[in-house]
Design a protein around this motif. Structure first.
Motif, PDB file in Angstrom:
ATOM      1  N   ALA B  65     -25.361   1.039   7.587  1.00 31.03           N
ATOM      2  CA  ALA B  65     -25.169   0.514   8.938  1.00 31.03           C
ATOM      3  C   ALA B  65     -24.219   1.431   9.684  1.00 31.03           C
ATOM      4  N   GLU B  66     -24.388   1.464  10.985  1.00 32.09           N
ATOM      5  CA  GLU B  66     -23.544   2.317  11.818  1.00 32.09           C
ATOM      6  C   GLU B  66     -22.800   1.480  12.850  1.00 32.09           C
ATOM      7  N   PHE B  67     -21.504   1.631  12.868  1.00 33.29           N
ATOM      8  CA  PHE B  67     -20.654   0.944  13.837  1.00 33.29           C
ATOM      9  C   PHE B  67     -20.597   1.780  15.108  1.00 33.29           C
ATOM     10  N   ASN B  68     -20.923   1.168  16.226  1.00 30.61           N
ATOM     11  CA  ASN B  68     -20.846   1.832  17.517  1.00 30.61           C
ATOM     12  C   ASN B  68     -19.948   0.997  18.423  1.00 30.61           C
ATOM     13  N   LYS B  69     -18.720   1.461  18.569  1.00 33.99           N
ATOM     14  CA  LYS B  69     -17.737   0.670  19.315  1.00 33.99           C
ATOM     15  C   LYS B  69     -18.107   0.536  20.791  1.00 33.99           C
ATOM     16  N   THR B  72     -20.765  -1.898  21.060  1.00 30.69           N
ATOM     17  CA  THR B  72     -20.441  -3.102  20.270  1.00 30.69           C
ATOM     18  C   THR B  72     -21.622  -3.502  19.396  1.00 30.69           C
ATOM     19  N   SER B  73     -22.088  -2.531  18.615  1.00 28.23           N
ATOM     20  CA  SER B  73     -23.241  -2.784  17.748  1.00 28.23           C
ATOM     21  C   SER B  73     -22.926  -2.389  16.322  1.00 28.23           C
ATOM     22  N   PHE B  74     -23.705  -2.966  15.417  1.00 34.36           N
ATOM     23  CA  PHE B  74     -23.570  -2.673  13.986  1.00 34.36           C
ATOM     24  C   PHE B  74     -24.956  -2.863  13.370  1.00 34.36           C
ATOM     25  N   HIS B  75     -25.858  -1.973  13.688  1.00 31.83           N
ATOM     26  CA  HIS B  75     -27.239  -2.095  13.250  1.00 31.83           C
ATOM     27  C   HIS B  75     -27.402  -1.681  11.793  1.00 31.83           C
ATOM     28  N   LEU B  76     -28.273  -2.378  11.112  1.00 35.84           N
ATOM     29  CA  LEU B  76     -28.535  -2.150   9.686  1.00 35.84           C
ATOM     30  C   LEU B  76     -29.857  -1.408   9.535  1.00 35.84           C
TER      31      LEU B  76
END
Lengths: 115, 114
Positions: B65-69, B72-76
């Protein structure tokens, strides 16, 4: 124990009766949580215990719901005068601390059916 | 308070195809982010978590998963799914402070087809 243990795994009760659901967390885990998962729904927070602090009861849906945690270990969730809308899977989880950075370890849940 | 939105309630996917499950959150404070998986008739199991550092987080069973501040996403994601990945997946957020519990999204049901 090795994991979070919940009992019973299934419970069928008549409307109006009281039920008690038990959770035995992982030894040494200071935080314990109860969640409710209704059919097709996400997880709804119910109550949170952290060490000797007063529990966070903000998620309890009515005064028919209560929970206690004895000796910082086993927890019991009690539902009085059960209603059909209480039918759900009740999940218990524990974690090492309440800092928010520890993942939870969940039990397999108690499936409650009120008829 | 925090909230989590999982944009897809169901995702059908063919075996060996890639899959992406979307998760967006809102919070007024910094957060920790988690993905859990629930196999049929089982409890939830932690797949991965983001606490700090590298925004790309690798978890169990080949998921990442990637955190994108800024978004405001955290896609798997998983590059190639197996039949055994059929399950429900939950994104969750916790505020970076003591006494805070996980807030879960509504879940995404993944059905892997042969």
């Amino acid at each position: 124990g090795a994991g979070v243990s919940q009992s019973p795994s299934n419970k069928v009760t008549e409307k109006g009766k009281d039920v008690e659901l038990r959770c035995d967390p992982i030894s040494g885990h200071t935080a314990l949580y109860w969640y409710r998962q209704s059919l097709g729904q996400g997880l709804e927070f119910l109550i949170y215990f952290q060490g000797n602090s007063a529990p966070d009861k903000s998620g309890l849906p009515s005064d028919r719901f209560s929970a206690e945690r004895t000796g910082g270990s086993v927890s019991t969730l009690t539902i009085q005068r059960t209603q059909q809308e209480d039918s759900a899977v009740y999940l218990c989880a524990s974690s090492l601390g309440g800092q928010g950075n520890y993942g939870y370890t969940f039990g397999s849940g108690t499936r409650l059916t009120v008829v | 308070a925090q909230s989590v939105t999982q944009l897809d309630s169901q995702v059908p996917v063919f075996e060996e195809a890639p899959v992406e499950l979307r998760c967006n959150y809102s919070s007024s404070v910094s957060v920790y982010l988690f993905w859990y998986v629930q196999y049929p008739n089982q409890g939830l199991q932690l797949l991965l978590k983001y606490l700090s550092g590298s925004t790309l987080v690798k978890g169990i069973n080949g998921f990442e998963a990637e955190f994108n501040k800024s978004q405001t996403s955290f896609h798997l994601r998983k590059p190639s799914v197996h039949i055994s990945d059929t399950a429900e997946y939950f994104c969750a957020v916790s505020a970076r402070a003591a006494g805070n519990k996980l807030t879960f999204g509504g879940g995404t049901r993944v059905l892997v087809k042969p």
